[in-house]
Design an enzyme around this catalytic site. Sequence first.
Site, mmCIF file in Angstrom:
data_model
loop_
_atom_site.group_PDB
_atom_site.id
_atom_site.type_symbol
_atom_site.label_atom_id
_atom_site.label_comp_id
_atom_site.label_asym_id
_atom_site.label_seq_id
_atom_site.Cartn_x
_atom_site.Cartn_y
_atom_site.Cartn_z
ATOM 1 N N CYS A 286 49.970 28.840 65.967
ATOM 2 C CA CYS A 286 49.754 29.068 64.542
ATOM 3 C C CYS A 286 50.710 30.064 63.888
ATOM 4 C CB CYS A 286 48.304 29.429 64.237
ATOM 5 S SG CYS A 286 47.386 30.104 65.601
ATOM 6 N N GLN A 333 49.830 21.613 73.432
ATOM 7 C CA GLN A 333 48.789 21.125 72.526
ATOM 8 C C GLN A 333 49.391 20.212 71.471
ATOM 9 O OE1 GLN A 333 47.715 25.117 71.196
ATOM 10 N NE2 GLN A 333 45.673 24.795 72.013
ATOM 11 N N ASP A 335 49.138 20.178 68.303
ATOM 12 C CA ASP A 335 48.581 21.161 67.388
ATOM 13 C C ASP A 335 49.073 20.932 65.961
ATOM 14 O OD1 ASP A 335 47.120 23.331 66.694
ATOM 15 O OD2 ASP A 335 48.382 24.817 67.697
ATOM 16 N N HIS A 337 48.488 22.462 61.756
ATOM 17 C CA HIS A 337 47.849 23.359 60.794
ATOM 18 C C HIS A 337 47.994 22.733 59.425
ATOM 19 C CE1 HIS A 337 48.561 25.890 64.305
ATOM 20 N NE2 HIS A 337 47.415 26.427 63.962
ATOM 21 N N LYS A 416 33.580 25.476 63.042
ATOM 22 C CA LYS A 416 34.403 24.411 63.615
ATOM 23 C C LYS A 416 33.581 23.175 63.952
ATOM 24 C CE LYS A 416 33.960 26.276 68.291
ATOM 25 N NZ LYS A 416 34.591 26.427 69.581
ATOM 26 N N HIS A 462 42.948 24.569 61.480
ATOM 27 C CA HIS A 462 43.619 24.329 62.750
ATOM 28 C C HIS A 462 43.001 23.049 63.279
ATOM 29 C CE1 HIS A 462 44.416 28.734 63.747
ATOM 30 N NE2 HIS A 462 43.452 28.854 62.879
#
Length: 608
Positions: A286, A333, A335, A337, A416, A462
């Site tokens: 992040c 990951q 990942d 954002h 989450k 996220h």
Amino acid sequence: MENTTEKEKIRILLESPEGEEILRHTSAHVMAQAVKELFPETRLAIGPTIENGFYYDFDTARPFTPEDLDKITERMQEIVRRAYPVVRTEMSPDEAIVFFEQRHEPYKVELIRDLMEESMVSLYAQGDFVDLCRGPHLPNTSMLKHFKLLNVAGAYWRGDERNPMLQRIYGTSFARKEGLQNHLKMLEEAKKRDHRKLGRELDLFEINETVGGGLILYHPKGAMLRWILEDFEKAEHLKRGYLPVIGPQILKSDVWRISGHYDYYKENMYFTEIEGKEYGIKPMNCPAHMMIFQSKTRSYRDLPLRFFELGTVHRHEKTGVLHGLLRVRGFTQDDAHIFCLPEQLTGEIIGVIDFVRDVMKVFGFEYTLELSTRPEKSIGSDEDWDRATLALTSALEEHRLAYTINEGDGAFYGPKVDVKIKDALGRSWQCATIQCDFTLPERFKLRYAGQDGSEHRPIMLHRVILGSLERFMAVLIEHFAGKFPVWLAPVQAVVINITDKQLSYAAEVKEKFVKAGIRTDLDARNEKMGYKIREAQIQKIPYMIIVGDREMESLKISLRSRDRGDLGTLNIESSIQDILKEIEEKRIPEDTMEIKDQGTKIKKQKIG
RNA sequence: GCCGAUGUAGCUCAAUCGGUAGAGCAACUGAUUUGUAAUCAGUAGGUUGUCGGUUCGAUUCCGGCCAUCGGCUCCA
């Protein structure tokens, strides 16, 4: 004597989930009784039921050995034969404390001290054995039939590592013989499918002592599988409006101070130094994404902005927790954002949930959703939490998605939604997770110019879809037992020539398949066809292309499927087209869902 | 990190009481030219995880460390 119908009734009751729970609880007591009889100095701690079984924690002079387990099992069988009635009594907590003090059971006394506000506590007795227990229990120890002690392990009293370590014995117990047999078969099947075992057998990856624990060396076939997953992910993300970004492996500690990792996550991070400046190896992606957002003035017109990275991170995990590909120190990951306006939040969450749905369908996983709300230790205003939680719930509600709530189980920076997928053996795994975060945009002072001309703080999500690629690969390996769908198989086909005479024809056939985009090997070794087929089957290669004199003369091939056996003699071109179609459709082999069991093992991994 | 177990050839395993290790598969060489899950023969392969101790002598006994396995704890 009970009459048959009465027996029948009890049998049916015992086979219900509640019945088996009672059965297992009594199994734990019988085991404790056996342990006390064999090792009278043992102190009893607790013995609850768990999914598919039970355990009991003991404070012993020396740890139990496997031979002890055999002895304990024998003694349990004897206790079953003795047919003790199980008798419930009640006493006040004060009386119970005196009672257990007299019996030298300090752990029980400690448990009762937490029950002092109760007027009565219940005790269950069978023969000389008495245990503090809420119950209920079977009326008689003779009703225990099909049980097995599985393993011994250390466990901290009350799960706290500052407390003394006790000896825990795990066991399982069923009302029906078939239940026990099925469960043991499932455990055996899980062992056979263990990704660490298959990883070696299929030559996918290794973890090498010299390189270090928790660090993966991908062999060519494992790396191929990674590439396939990565290509798939990249394509799917591009389809959904994500932008690629790539951050560095190490970032100056200044960044980790801004992000808060330096204060909250330092013990999990690795650090290095360059020219007197400290750098942290990234444990999460992040901060780099924050910096990229921050790199220029953003307008509300730019949002939502979805940054995606196959980000490799390193985290210090304690030696004892490392586990194959499931718990590692270096992993990648998928990942992303997402930065958005408040009014875009629900839509973005739905977008991610849809994304998860589409992807899990491709792999054939069923899944459940869990919403985790504000924990006690958390930061941010109530308004922020309410808004974010509402965004998550309304996204779930609007989509009419079933979910369970884990009260207080959210991340400290936001609520989450976790996705738990269920594999072919019924075990669940956490992969995808969607987390709202107000902290990082705040800490990095992210802003965009709003329609009103003033500056605003964007909202950030996220999210990961597969989670860690390492973990997801482990789940895939175990789910498919190594028999990957053709599109995922590192080697999709192997050409097998029968004698040396067909070698050049075999090479031609292989070339045709390779040119068509099918990952094809040629097994040109001077071995019998049967030997090569056996090896290809063991390697779980989806298609075997057999060429002998007959095929060479007719310019055809014989095709054998890993799952369906001999498919007969076929045209090269039509076979290629059929296989390409199967790859294109990402077809899943039918026999993946062989065995089902209720076994649930949840492995979590944080995202960033 | 904690409790317990384990660590022998690339893999799976064996080695009596302490006397410097053996098999199958894989690899390599040769023979065989084979029709839907293992052709035959030969060759090579080891500082027994690692460091130290006991001993005339350690794979074997003891200790430290490392790693793995089963759990616990942890898992922004």
